[in-house]
Scaffold this motif. Structure first.
Motif, PDB file in Angstrom:
ATOM      1  N   GLY A 294       0.820  -1.190   0.000  1.00  0.00           N
ATOM      2  CA  GLY A 294       0.000   0.000   0.000  1.00  0.00           C
ATOM      3  C   GLY A 294       0.860   1.248   0.000  1.00  0.00           C
ATOM      4  N   ARG A 295       0.221   2.401  -0.146  1.00  0.00           N
ATOM      5  CA  ARG A 295       0.925   3.700  -0.110  1.00  0.00           C
ATOM      6  C   ARG A 295       0.634   4.357   1.230  1.00  0.00           C
ATOM      7  N   THR A 296       0.825   3.576   2.295  1.00  0.00           N
ATOM      8  CA  THR A 296       0.472   4.062   3.627  1.00  0.00           C
ATOM      9  C   THR A 296       1.702   4.256   4.495  1.00  0.00           C
ATOM     10  N   SER A 297       1.515   5.020   5.563  1.00  0.00           N
ATOM     11  CA  SER A 297       2.577   5.338   6.516  1.00  0.00           C
ATOM     12  C   SER A 297       2.430   4.475   7.763  1.00  0.00           C
ATOM     13  N   ALA A 298       3.564   4.122   8.357  1.00  0.00           N
ATOM     14  CA  ALA A 298       3.570   3.382   9.624  1.00  0.00           C
ATOM     15  C   ALA A 298       3.802   4.305  10.808  1.00  0.00           C
ATOM     16  N   ARG A 299       3.826   5.623  10.555  1.00  0.00           N
ATOM     17  CA  ARG A 299       4.127   6.544  11.653  1.00  0.00           C
ATOM     18  C   ARG A 299       3.076   6.456  12.765  1.00  0.00           C
ATOM     19  N   ALA A 300       1.808   6.371  12.408  1.00  0.00           N
ATOM     20  CA  ALA A 300       0.754   6.367  13.426  1.00  0.00           C
ATOM     21  C   ALA A 300       0.903   5.185  14.374  1.00  0.00           C
ATOM     22  N   ILE A 301       1.184   4.007  13.830  1.00  0.00           N
ATOM     23  CA  ILE A 301       1.316   2.831  14.691  1.00  0.00           C
ATOM     24  C   ILE A 301       2.629   2.862  15.468  1.00  0.00           C
ATOM     25  N   THR A 302       3.694   3.369  14.838  1.00  0.00           N
ATOM     26  CA  THR A 302       5.016   3.396  15.474  1.00  0.00           C
ATOM     27  C   THR A 302       5.062   4.397  16.619  1.00  0.00           C
ATOM     28  N   PHE A 303       4.506   5.583  16.412  1.00  0.00           N
ATOM     29  CA  PHE A 303       4.527   6.633  17.421  1.00  0.00           C
ATOM     30  C   PHE A 303       3.272   6.600  18.310  1.00  0.00           C
ATOM     31  N   GLY A 304       2.387   5.645  18.087  1.00  0.00           N
ATOM     32  CA  GLY A 304       1.071   5.646  18.715  1.00  0.00           C
ATOM     33  C   GLY A 304       1.093   5.501  20.226  1.00  0.00           C
ATOM     34  N   ALA A 305       0.055   6.023  20.869  1.00  0.00           N
ATOM     35  CA  ALA A 305      -0.077   5.976  22.329  1.00  0.00           C
ATOM     36  C   ALA A 305      -0.210   4.540  22.819  1.00  0.00           C
ATOM     37  N   ALA A 306       0.134   4.325  24.086  1.00  0.00           N
ATOM     38  CA  ALA A 306       0.075   2.998  24.696  1.00  0.00           C
ATOM     39  C   ALA A 306      -1.303   2.379  24.517  1.00  0.00           C
ATOM     40  N   SER A 307      -1.301   1.118  24.102  1.00  0.00           N
ATOM     41  CA  SER A 307      -2.478   0.291  23.821  1.00  0.00           C
ATOM     42  C   SER A 307      -3.203   0.711  22.549  1.00  0.00           C
ATOM     43  N   PHE A 308      -2.739   1.786  21.893  1.00  0.00           N
ATOM     44  CA  PHE A 308      -3.249   2.189  20.588  1.00  0.00           C
ATOM     45  C   PHE A 308      -2.165   2.072  19.513  1.00  0.00           C
TER      46      PHE A 308
END
Length: 518
Positions: A294-308
Motif C-alpha cells: 500500500g501507499r500508507t505510513s507506519a508513523r501512526a502505529i510506530t509513534f502511537g499511544a500505549a495500547s493504541f
C-alpha cells in the motif's frame, strides 16, 4: 549502495553465464518479455513513469513510511524512546551500531531514490517529447536527488555520490565524498530544479499533479541547504523569493498541518503523499518492494499511544514544560501543546475514548503521547492503525518564515527578524515579541529563535538538526543543559551526532571509511 545494486550484479552474472553457452544467433535475439533501460525509455509516458518511481522512494520503510521520522525525531530533546526494539531505543541515545537495520534502512532507501533519479536524468533528455513536460520531469529528478543527498549528508556525513547510473560493476563501489562536497551537489541540484520547475501544476497535463515538487519547494530547500552551510545571505535570498511568490500562507488553524483533514494546504510547500486508498493493502515493512504494498505510513502505529500503538517515540517533559512558559494574549495555554501531544487533562480523548478512563491504574495515566500525525481523533474502530494515510509535511511555510528570521539575525539585522517570528506567533495567539522582548541582541535573538522553533516544529524532525548546526553539542554549557532536559544526551559522545555507515557497505566497498566514534 551494495544493497541496491546486488540484484543488478546477479542479473549481469547470470546473463554472462547464459551467453557463454549460446550460439551467435541467440545473442542477437531480443526477449520481448524482458524490459531493459535500452527498451524502456521511449516516450513521454515512460518519462512520467520514471519520475513517479523516484517519488516512490519517499514512501518506503527507510524513508518516510517509517524510519526517517524515527531518525529525525528521537535524537532531539523534544522526543524520547522507551521502545523494546533496540533499533529505535538506541537511536535517540546515540548508541546505534553499524550492524543494525535502523542504520541500513535509510541508507538503502535514499540510494534507491538516487539510482532512479540518475536514470531519469540520463535517459529522459534523449526522448522525443513535449519540451515543457520534459523540463518538468528533469526538474523533479534534480529536486528529489538533491533531497535524497540532503538526507544522506545530514544522517551519515561523508557518503558516496554517484551522479550517473552504473555502467559496469566497478561503478558500484563509489568513493566516499566529504560532506561539504555532498552539500555542494545538493545546492547544485536544487538550483537546477528551481530553474526548471513550475510554481504550480494547476492546468498542466498530465493530471494528478498534487504532491509534485515545485519551484517554491526547490527554493525553500536550497535556502535550507545554504542555512545548514552557514551561507546566510544566499539562504535569505531564497527564503525571501518564496515569501515574495505570494503562493503560500499560514493556515489559521495549526492543527490542519498534521492530519488528513486539510492536506496539501496553503502552508504546505512539500509533503509526502500517503493514502489508505492507493496501491495494495500489504504492509511495506522492509524487504524488496512489492506490487501489493500500500501507499500508507507506519508513523501512526510506530509513534502511537500505549495500547493504541507501539509507543516507540514519545514527547519529553521538557517539551511539555516549554509550552507552558508563555500564555496567549487571552491568558490561555499555547494551543500547539494539545496538537502536539496527548496527556491527562480534563476531557482528553483519543479514538473517542476518555484518556483518564482508558489509562486508569496504569503508569500511562501520567505519560505523554504523540498526537501529531496520529489517527486518534478519527474515531475509526481500528485502534492499531497499521495503515495510516496522513501525509508527512516536510517543508512548511512557517519554517521558511523562521529560517528567514534566523538569517536576518545572523546578518546583523536583528530588528527585521521580529516581524517574521511574530507571523508564526500570531497564529497561536502569543503576544507581540517586540513588546514583551524589545531590542534583543543578536545572541538573545538566537536563543529566542531556538525557543520558537522548538515549539513550532516539535515532533517534526527538525530539532536535532537545529541543535547540531547551532554547535550546541560542542558547547559545554549547552550540552549540560540538554542533558538536564533529556537524559538521552548523557550517552552522547563526539562523532555520534551522525549515524554509522552500515557495516555491510564498509566491508564491501574499500572506498568507505567508518564515521568517527564507531
Amino acid at each position: 549502495m551494495k544493497t541496491i545494486y546486488t540484484k543488478a550484479v546477479l542479473t549481469l552474472l547470470l546473463v554472462a553465464a547464459f551467453a557463454m553457452g549460446c550460439k551467435k544467433s541467440d545473442l542477437t535475439t531480443v526477449n520481448p518479455n524482458a524490459q531493459t533501460t535500452q527498451t524502456f525509455w521511449q516516450n513521454s509516458s515512460d518519462a512520467v513513469k520514471g519520475i513517479n518511481a523516484v517519488y516512490g522512494s519517499l514512501i518506503i520503510d527507510g524513508s518516510y513510511m517509517r524510519f526517517s521520522p524515527i531518525v529525525e525525531n528521537t535524537r532531539g530533546d523534544d522526543a524520547t524512546s522507551y521502545s523494546p526494539w533496540d533499533q529505535i531505543y538506541n537511536m535517540g541515545k546515540f548508541n546505534m551500531q553499524s550492524t543494525g537495520d535502523g542504520v541500513l534502512f535509510s541508507w538503502t532507501a535514499y540510494y534507491q531514490g538516487i539510482l532512479r533519479a540518475n536514470e531519469v536524468l540520463k535517459y529522459v533528455p534523449a526522448i522525443n517529447m513535449d519540451a515543457e513536460l520534459k523540463k518538468r520531469v528533469l526538474g523533479q529528478a534534480y529536486f528529489l536527488r538533491g533531497l535524497y543527498y540532503f538526507h544522506l549528508a545530514d544522517f551519515y556525513k561523508n557518503v558516496p555520490m554517484p551522479l550517473v547510473p552504473a555502467a559496469s560493476s566497478a561503478d558500484y563501489f563509489q568513493k566516499q565524498q566529504p560532506q561539504d562536497v555532498v552539500w555542494a551537489q545538493v545546492i547544485s541540484d536544487f538550483k537546477a530544479a528551481e530553474g526548471m520547475l513550475p510554481t504550480t501544476y494547476t492546468g498542466l497535463s498530465p493530471d494528478g499533479q498534487i504532491g509534485r515538487a515545485t519551484k517554491g519547494a526547490a527554493a525553500a530547500y536550497l535556502g535550507k541547504t545554504y542555512l545548514f552551510t552557514k551561507k546566510y545571505a544566499e539562504a535569505a535570498a531564497e527564503f525571501k523569493s518564496v515569501i515574495d511568490m505570494g503562493l503560500y500562507s499560514l493556515v489559521p488553524n495549526y492543527y490542519d498541518n498534521f492530519f488528513a483533514n486539510n492536506e496539501n494546504n496553503a502552508e504546505s510547500i512539500f509533503e509526502v503523499q500517503f493514502s489508505r486508498d492507493a496501491g495494495g493493502t500489504d504492509l511495506g515493512w522492509g524487504g524488496d518492494p512489492s506490487s501489493g504494498w500500500g501507499r500508507t505510513s507506519a508513523r501512526a502505529i510506530t509513534f502511537g499511544a500505549a495500547s493504541f500503538g507501539f509507543t516507540d517515540v514519545q514527547p519529553t517533559p521538557a517539551l511539555y514544560n516549554e509550552y507552558l512558559q508563555e500564555k496567549t494574549t487571552s491568558g490561555g495555554t499555547d494551543p500547539r501543546l494539545d496538537v502536539t501531544m496527548y496527556y491527562n487533562k480534563p476531557g482528553e480523548k483519543l479514538y473517542n475514548q476518555d484518556f483518564a478512563t482508558r489509562y486508569a491504574g496504569s503508569s500511562s495515566l501520567n505519560a505523554l503521547f504523540c498526537h501529531k500525525y496520529e489517527n486518534g481523533d478519527s474515531g475509526q474502530a481500528d485502534e492499531y492503525d497499521w495503515r495510516s494515510g496522513i501525509n508527512e509535511r516536510l517543508m512548511r511555510y512557517a519554517d521558511v518564515l523562521l529560517m528567514y528570521a534566523e538569517c536576518l539575525n545572523e546578518l546583523g539585522t536583528t530588528n527585521d527578524a521580529y516581524q517574521y517570528i511574530q507571523m508564526v506567533r500570531n497564529r497561536v495567539g502569543l503576544p507581540n515579541l517586540a513588546t514583551v522582548k524589545p531590542g534583543m541582541s543578536q545572541a538573545e535573538m538566537r536563543e529566542q529563535i531556538g525557543h520558537e522553533r522548538f515549539l513550532e516544529f516539535s515532533l517534526e524532525g527538525h530539532r536535532f538538526d537545529d541543535i547540531r548546526r547551532w554547535g550546541w553539542l560542542q558547547d559545554a554549557t549547552k550540552l549540560a543543559w540538554l542533558k538536564a532536559r533529556d537524559p538521552e544526551f548523557n550517552t552522547y559522545t563526539p562523532g555520534k551526532e551522525y549515524l554509522p555507515i552500515p557495516l555491510t557497505e564498509v566491508q564491501t566497498n574499500v572506498g568507505l571509511v567508518q564515521n568517527t566514534g564507531y
